[in-house]
Design an enzyme around this catalytic site. Sequence first.
Site, PDB file in Angstrom:
ATOM      1  N   ASP A 214       0.763  -1.041  -0.020  1.00 20.38           N
ATOM      2  CA  ASP A 214      -0.022  -0.060   0.178  1.00 20.38           C
ATOM      3  C   ASP A 214       0.825   1.357  -0.063  1.00 20.38           C
ATOM      4  OD1 ASP A 214      -2.859   1.391   0.392  1.00 20.38           O
ATOM      5  OD2 ASP A 214      -1.631   2.123   2.073  1.00 20.38           O
ATOM      6  N   GLU A 273       1.326  -0.370  -5.146  1.00 24.45           N
ATOM      7  CA  GLU A 273       0.310   0.140  -5.345  1.00 24.45           C
ATOM      8  C   GLU A 273       1.214   1.620  -5.585  1.00 24.45           C
ATOM      9  OE1 GLU A 273      -3.350   3.030  -3.594  1.00 24.45           O
ATOM     10  OE2 GLU A 273      -1.583   2.127  -2.558  1.00 24.45           O
TER      11      GLU A 273
END
Length: 537
Positions: A214, A273
Amino acid sequence: MTDVARAARPVTAATRWWRDAVIYQVYVRSFADGNGDGVGDLLGVRSRLGYLAELGVDAIWLTPFYTSPMADFGYDVADYRDVDPIFGTLADAKALIEDAHRHGLKVITDVVPNHTSDRHAWFTAAVAAGPGAPERHRYIFRPGRGPAGERPPNDWESLFGGPAWTRLPDGEWYLHLFAPEQPDLNWDHPEVHDEFAAVMRFWLDLGVDGFRVDVAHGMVKAPGLPDIGAASQAEMLGTAVLPYFDQDGVHEIHRSWRRLLDSYPGERIGVAEAWAPTQERLARYVRPDELHQAFNFHFLKAPWDAAALRAVIDESLATVAPVGAPSTWVLSNHDVKRHVTRYGDGAAGLRRARAAALLMLALPGSAYIYQGEELGLPEVLDLPDEVCQDPQRLRAPGDGRDGCRVPLPWAHTEPPFGFSPPGIDDTWLPLPATWAPLTVESQRADPASTLSLYREALRIRRDHPSLGDGLLHWLDSPPGTLAFTRGDVVCTVNVSAHPVEVPLPGTLLLATAPTAPEARTVLLPPESAAWWTARSA
């Protein structure tokens, strides 16, 4: 649901499986409710592994299920080594990983390294310790500006709206690029590096096959934390240089993680990401000694236009080619409006979404499917204000992300459509009553359904290795269309709103709309796609 394992590559083999894997994103909270509290959980995921194996995907990516106050639905982690009671127990996680492997499915979990929860033991200790204490060095604390330190240390904005700084009663400010409950870690501190290496080892030892990282571009901040000098910074994401994103220092972190992943058997992977101002900078995240994949948000954001789609495909493939990485393709996820709705909603949106699915699954590299897109689910645009819970929506005007996170419809004719056990009607977000025709049960036996389309496309993709990793060769085609070969398969896409006649590419394998080939030509239906076995010379 039939719970049968499909034939698959052994999960322990070092097969470079990730270069052309189809990975299914499970938003755990909305996938399936196993314990009857109206919230999806690990037991629910486990109960539907047979469905995922039958669908034909290679791996599942699980959104965070760790201990969390849920200020951002699990992306505010309080304990990285345990499971939140909402989702189950650590034993449930271990059993899920083992069961997935028995079904031939790899398991990718989220790791959230940019920030923790404000309930994490490190942050509570930092707050209690006071200004200048060693405990505060794990986060980014600063004195404020102004005569009494009453103004934030700089002009950075939270991606959820408002300033990126919150002031404590003792006068110091802490940085949070997301919600105030998500304080940013200080990656200049060696303890932070050591902790995340240990967290990764913990889950790798339990058998996970990789991590989706993330905010992989966000851990390192520019020295001195300089002002940006512009408002609406969230709109600059992915297009401009920002002092808190895509700093060169993140790459050494990813190199260290790659060495850790490579120390385990079975091709464990890291997926970034990452947002970067150029495709070239994005490619740095997938150099041979860094992560294996990076999400291709440029493809997701491309409009329904033949020229635009071809341009982003060409750019994506050209960007990763010099570093030898596969491209990735994704149409929806838990943070964006579902593509059925982005493409126009209603019948037109669904036609385009089905065509986009065949286009995506024919492109070189790895594809990601967001749960429910195989059912043709649209965005839910009419959720009552009182049920919406997305912190991004609550802090800044806009639609928020609740509409793409509505629970999945599995069976029956009334909400909650089998998402929860019988007798449980209240789910954490309500399901629309109009979704009865979209349930798995309704679509499974219908050969013309979107679910059947995805199942057949994934079957053909596995039977034709040329549809995975490898080269793409464009063919000449009329305006408003795309055509290319992947080895022995030809993909044609009619993006336009009218039929288009083209030379017959070969024998029809699969189409999103009824297609009747003639002897030498075929009329491609509007907003449709088809796969063909190439004519022999």
